[in-house]
Enzyme design. Structure first.
Site, PDB file in Angstrom:
ATOM      1  N   ASP A  63      -3.010   2.245 -12.782  1.00 55.85           N
ATOM      2  CA  ASP A  63      -3.970   3.068 -12.046  1.00 55.85           C
ATOM      3  C   ASP A  63      -4.735   4.083 -12.897  1.00 55.85           C
ATOM      4  O   ASP A  63      -5.966   4.046 -12.993  1.00 55.85           O
ATOM      5  CB  ASP A  63      -3.271   3.771 -10.877  1.00 55.85           C
ATOM      6  CG  ASP A  63      -1.983   4.481 -11.284  1.00 55.85           C
ATOM      7  OD1 ASP A  63      -1.559   4.353 -12.448  1.00 55.85           O
ATOM      8  OD2 ASP A  63      -1.390   5.164 -10.433  1.00 55.85           O
TER       9      ASP A  63
ATOM     10  N   GLU B  50       5.877   2.712  -0.142  1.00 58.47           N
ATOM     11  CA  GLU B  50       5.628   2.572  -1.573  1.00 58.47           C
ATOM     12  C   GLU B  50       5.020   1.214  -1.902  1.00 58.47           C
ATOM     13  O   GLU B  50       4.148   1.111  -2.763  1.00 58.47           O
ATOM     14  CB  GLU B  50       6.926   2.791  -2.346  1.00 58.47           C
ATOM     15  CG  GLU B  50       6.735   2.967  -3.833  1.00 58.47           C
ATOM     16  CD  GLU B  50       6.110   4.293  -4.220  1.00 58.47           C
ATOM     17  OE1 GLU B  50       6.078   4.601  -5.422  1.00 58.47           O
ATOM     18  OE2 GLU B  50       5.637   5.039  -3.329  1.00 58.47           O
TER      19      GLU B  50
ATOM     20  N   GLU C 234      -2.202  10.302  -3.132  1.00 58.32           N
ATOM     21  CA  GLU C 234      -3.370   9.469  -3.425  1.00 58.32           C
ATOM     22  C   GLU C 234      -4.304   9.283  -2.229  1.00 58.32           C
ATOM     23  O   GLU C 234      -5.538   9.349  -2.370  1.00 58.32           O
ATOM     24  CB  GLU C 234      -2.915   8.117  -3.970  1.00 58.32           C
ATOM     25  CG  GLU C 234      -2.461   8.141  -5.410  1.00 58.32           C
ATOM     26  CD  GLU C 234      -1.090   8.762  -5.607  1.00 58.32           C
ATOM     27  OE1 GLU C 234      -0.742   9.118  -6.754  1.00 58.32           O
ATOM     28  OE2 GLU C 234      -0.341   8.890  -4.606  1.00 58.32           O
TER      29      GLU C 234
END
Length: 594
Positions: A321, A425, A444
């Site tokens: 990411d 998750e 996020e």
């Protein structure tokens, strides 16, 4: 079997039986989602469009209901939600200071502090992050300023200066120490010394660059990770006293090795020592050189000695990411065209090989877009899950101006949140169920929500933020803070409150509802690091003072055998902060410096 549909976040409507809230996933043969109601996006409004088999009256009813619920968000409600986010932060922060400081984290259920797991060095879930250096206090420094608490910010800075040392027998992950500790120290130093005073006069009497010196000390202790590596890609862990452990593995993830450039680069430009930026940039270039010739993609785990990909999965989540994030943010901060070229090439490869579904977000036949995990060499799907870290990507799309696709992808993640009251998750998009059930209070989705609101000013995102805020308050609050959800369905908990909850999650929630925050009103331009630390977009970060001194200026030149013995800028020059006389017009326009 056939999929049932989902009307993601933006279509949170219910008018009698005809406007069902499509938040539950069904079963079906394909990976995609067929929306019973089409939706189109505009920067300032969201319209529901009539589907072929829906009566006009029902569509109008849905539109009216949407407008009633989501087209406005009162000032009074903003104030209430801002206060709720502030209270959330202080409930966690005050209890950390009361029960845990100077340890790294708070166990919010037992009201105790948590440090490294010294009895089990292999417990990297804990030991990668906790270094016995008051992690949570350091990580939250700039959040105190965002909340306007200058006096507590000063107290916290003094505590860090007086009590924190990195001369510890702690083995930590280079990536985590960089983003959580180094980044926060640099950010707090810059905010303390910024002559423009965007947060008011926050100068601390007697402050003598101690935070910057702490940052420099930590960075020097991280440098051994870059030594004795054939590729220039760093080892994943170092001991802060002794360097790379003798039993260190030769494998690291792409994000961990390639997400050091923002913090290391700023440090180099603040103190006039090229070493830190150079080793970080060398690692990025090394990773970039290993991408697939066929797809342009990178894998997620690499051998730092051989350059061979151990993990061939390419995706947007864990292990990948922030590599993409920092290519763009490094370009914005430093103005290096090389970073921009790499980011654009990476983004094109992502769109070509990771994106599945119809070409347009809101129209056409087929499934709405989804970014999947693929084999880096051939682009074939490797598994059927996505992870919660991928929810950062809509925010990154906002930064490059791809707002419509950001809206669409954000809606997908928010739909999952609507279903579970959290982001698991890992979520299996084929089985439409969590693969990994825990939620450690990650930021996020909140970050992307905040950035989308800043880009569109659409009040829908305030409603999204309110829902997230209320979910966290309802399902994770415990005796002394906020706890990790062990299971997003039954809401069982784990006794851990990671530092990013205060550093990022609470910060973005507060900023979402605080229109008058100095970050929004000061006229200065800021960017957030991957840990949510505030860094100004500043001309001085586009100036390098070491061009003549650096013996490794050319990218193709072999690195020195031992970076710790490299030529250094003289001590007296390390804290010079020169301004650049000429800079790239293109970057000026993008970041608003022209």
């Amino acid at each position: 079997m056939q999929w049932r549909s989902i009307v993601v976040g933006l279509l949170v409507l219910r008018v009698a039986l005809s406007c069902v809230l499509w938040l539950a996933f069904g079963l079906g043969p394909s990976w995609g989602f067929n929306f019973p109601i089409k939706f189109s996006f505009n920067l300032h409004k969201i319209e529901l469009l009539k589907n072929g088999d829906m009566a006009t009256s029902r569509t109008n009813a849905c539109r009216d209901e949407y407008d009633r619920k989501y087209s406005s968000f009162s000032d009074a409600l903003k104030i209430k939600m801002r206060g709720m986010a502030k209270d959330m932060f202080y409930f966690g922060y005050d209890n950390y200071m009361k029960y845990a400081f100077p340890e790294d984290e708070l166990n919010p259920i037992d009201c105790e502090g948590r440090g490294p797991d010294v009895l089990n060095p292999s417990n990297i879930n804990i030991n990668d992050v906790l270094g016995n250096y008051s992690l949570t206090l350091i990580d939250t420094l700039d959040t105190l300023l965002v909340l306007g608490n200058v006096s507590e910010f000063h107290r916290a800075v003094r505590l860090v200066i007086d009590t924190v040392s990195f001369d510890k027998d702690s083995t930590v992950q280079v990536f985590e120490a960089n983003i959580r500790i180094l980044g926060s120290l640099i950010s707090a130093h810059i905010l303390l010394t910024d002559p423009r005073h965007p947060f008011g006069d926050v100068g601390l009497e007697g402050y003598d660059d101690e935070l910057l010196r702490l940052a420099h000390d930590l960075a020097v202790r991280l440098l051994p990770a870059f030594e004795n590596t054939s590729t220039g890609i760093p080892y994943p862990r170092v001991n802060l006293k002794s360097g790379v452990p003798p039993d260190s593995i030769n494998e690291t993830c792409t994000a961990g090795a390639g997400s050091l450039l923002v913090e290391f680069g700023i440090l180099s430009r603040l103190i006039g020592d090229s070493t830190f930026e150079w080793v970080a940039r060398r690692a990025v270039r090394a990773l970039w050189s290993l991408r697939s010739n066929e797809t342009g993609l990178l894998g997620n785990v690499v051998n730092i000695q051989t350059g061979q990909w151990v993990g061939k999965q390419s995706g947007l989540g864990a292990g990948m990411d922030s590599f993409y994030e920092y290519l763009l943010k490094s370009y914005i901060l430093f103005g290096e065209k090389e970073d921009y070229r790499m980011f654009i090439a990476a983004y094109k490869s992502i769109q070509s090989h990771l994106r599945r579904g119809r070409e347009a977000c809101n129209e056409g036949e087929g499934d709405p877009p989804l970014y999947v995990n693929v084999n880096m060499f051939n682009g074939q799907i490797m598994n059927t899950w996505i992870d919660s870290l991928q929810a950062f990507f809509p925010g990154l799309q906002v930064l490059i101006g791809d707002v419509e696709n950001a809206i669409c992808l954000h809606a997908f993640y928010y739909a999952i949140w609507r279903r579970f009251g959290a982001l698991p998750e890992r979520y299996n998009w084929q089985l439409q169920a969590p693969d990994v059930h825990f939620y450690p209070l990650r930021p996020e989705l909140v970050e992307s929500t905040y950035l989308l609101y800043q880009a569109t000013k659409n009040p829908f995102y305030l409603h999204v933020g309110m829902h997230i805020l209320q979910s966290i308050e309802k399902d994770t609050k415990v005796k002394c803070g906020y706890a990790t959800l062990h299971h997003v369905v039954d809401k069982s908990k784990e006794d851990r409150m990671e530092s990013f909850f205060l550093s990022e999650t609470c910060k973005y929630l507060y900023l979402l509802f605080d229109e008058d925050n100095p970050l929004h009103k000061s006229g200065s331009r800021y960017i957030f690091t991957t840990e949510g630390h505030i860094v100004p977009i500043d001309l001085r970060f586009r100036e390098k003072t070491w061009e003549e001194q650096a013996p490794w200026k050319e990218a193709s030149k072999d690195p020195p055998a031992n970076i710790s013995n490299c030529e250094r800028i003289p001590e007296e020059r390390r804290f010079a902060l020169p301004l650049k006389s000429a800079y790239m017009r293109q970057i000026d326009h993008m970041v608003g410096l022209s």
